[in-house]
Design an enzyme around this catalytic site. Structure first.
Site, PDB file in Angstrom:
ATOM      1  N   SER A  63       0.840  -1.202   0.000  1.00 48.59           N
ATOM      2  CA  SER A  63       0.000   0.000   0.000  1.00 48.59           C
ATOM      3  C   SER A  63       0.869   1.243   0.000  1.00 48.59           C
ATOM      4  CB  SER A  63      -0.857   0.041   1.263  1.00 48.59           C
ATOM      5  OG  SER A  63      -1.568  -1.150   1.427  1.00 48.59           O
TER       6      SER A  63
HETATM    7  N1  SAH Z   1       0.684  -5.417   3.913  1.00 47.62           N
HETATM    8  C1  SAH Z   1       1.489  -5.760   2.774  1.00 47.62           C
HETATM    9  C2  SAH Z   1       0.771  -5.623   1.462  1.00 47.62           C
HETATM   10  C3  SAH Z   1      -0.388  -6.470   1.359  1.00 47.62           C
HETATM   11  S1  SAH Z   1      -1.056  -6.768  -0.245  1.00 47.62           S
HETATM   12  C4  SAH Z   1       2.780  -4.974   2.709  1.00 47.62           C
HETATM   13  O1  SAH Z   1       3.011  -4.127   3.549  1.00 47.62           O
HETATM   14  O2  SAH Z   1       3.572  -5.261   1.819  1.00 47.62           O
HETATM   15  C5  SAH Z   1      -2.200  -7.977   0.290  1.00 47.62           C
HETATM   16  C6  SAH Z   1      -1.587  -9.315   0.609  1.00 47.62           C
HETATM   17  O3  SAH Z   1      -2.620 -10.138   1.114  1.00 47.62           O
HETATM   18  C7  SAH Z   1      -1.019 -10.042  -0.613  1.00 47.62           C
HETATM   19  O4  SAH Z   1       0.303 -10.391  -0.351  1.00 47.62           O
HETATM   20  C8  SAH Z   1      -1.919 -11.284  -0.733  1.00 47.62           C
HETATM   21  O5  SAH Z   1      -1.244 -12.418  -1.220  1.00 47.62           O
HETATM   22  C9  SAH Z   1      -2.374 -11.452   0.705  1.00 47.62           C
HETATM   23  N2  SAH Z   1      -3.595 -12.242   0.903  1.00 47.62           N
HETATM   24  C10 SAH Z   1      -4.721 -12.279   0.147  1.00 47.62           C
HETATM   25  N3  SAH Z   1      -5.625 -13.103   0.702  1.00 47.62           N
HETATM   26  C11 SAH Z   1      -5.064 -13.603   1.846  1.00 47.62           C
HETATM   27  C12 SAH Z   1      -5.514 -14.512   2.848  1.00 47.62           C
HETATM   28  N4  SAH Z   1      -6.714 -15.101   2.810  1.00 47.62           N
HETATM   29  N5  SAH Z   1      -4.672 -14.782   3.883  1.00 47.62           N
HETATM   30  C13 SAH Z   1      -3.442 -14.211   3.942  1.00 47.62           C
HETATM   31  N6  SAH Z   1      -2.974 -13.349   3.020  1.00 47.62           N
HETATM   32  C14 SAH Z   1      -3.773 -13.042   1.986  1.00 47.62           C
END
Ligand code: SAH
Length: 215
Positions: A63
């Protein structure tokens, strides 16, 4: 030429965070402290302090800095909390949470990204109180529940029931909920047995996968 990362971080904190209303000195301090460039893939490193999301591969993004700061500020962390972070991605958001709370479990559904997050957190010395686990965070992480605070970085169709079950009383959760393309960022609080929810802003996150996410 290697960019002057500390100055870029300071400029980001002033221009993107403080000017837009991020006030919690602990949050501003953590954003000044965590080297975001270490969490961005090498080919995008020059964009580390840009005012937009950065691709981390696998169709996922970190983000924009403001969103991380805004979400974390909404959790009102004091320093002694156990936190669940859903969607580790690069591990950046988890590192910021780790600077502000006692412990963080960060769940990532894509094993390759869980490995990236783990290695970024270890390299930056942030793994002391931040644990990355590969799994489906739409089911929370029962092994370390309950949590004082829960932060979800992917958008869900509804609030996954397991996350509410794993939230302490008192406790706070920040989660984007809504349609696939645009959502409301909800702040859910549990206090004296009552659950309340309010919309903090409108937002656009990548979809939550897994059992209680999007198919
Ligand atoms: N907070 C992160 C960015 C997150 S992007 C940072 O600082 O870099 C959202 C993330 O959620 C992605 O990596 C995606 O693979 C993960 N995601 C999606 N669904 C998920 C689930 N059910 N459980 C865990 N992670 C998940």
């Amino acid at each position: 030429m290697i960019p002057d990362w500390p100055s870029e971080r300071k400029a980001m904190t002033e221009q993107q965070l403080r000017r837009r209303g991020i006030r919690d000195p602990r949050v501003l301090g953590a954003m000044l402290e965590i080297p975001r460039e270490e969490f961005v893939p090498p080919e995008s490193r020059v964009c580390s302090y840009g005012d937009e999301p950065v691709s981390i591969g696998y169709g996922q993004t970190i983000s924009q800095p403001y969103i991380t700061a805004f979400m974390v500020e909404l959790l009102e962390l004091q320093g002694d909390e156990a936190v669940l972070d859903v969607g580790a991605g690069s591990g950046y958001h988890a590192a910021v949470l780790g600077a502000l709370a006692a412990s963080v479990v960060s769940v990532e559904i894509l094993p390759a990204l869980a490995a990236v997050a783990e290695s970024n957190l270890t390299r930056t010395g942030r793994h002391r109180n931040v644990t990355v686990v590969a799994g489906d965070g739409s089911r929370g992480w029962p092994g370390r529940a309950p949590y004082d605070a829960i932060s979800v970085a992917a958008a869900a169709p509804d609030v996954p029931p397991a996350l509410l079950e794993q939230l302490k009383d008192p406790g706070r959760m920040v989660i984007p909920v809504g349609a696939r393309t645009d959502q409301e960022l909800l702040v859910i609080t549990r206090k004296e047995g009552r659950i309340e929810s309010r919309v903090a802003t409108y937002c656009r996150f990548v979809p939550l996968r897994g059992e209680r996410g999007w198919r």
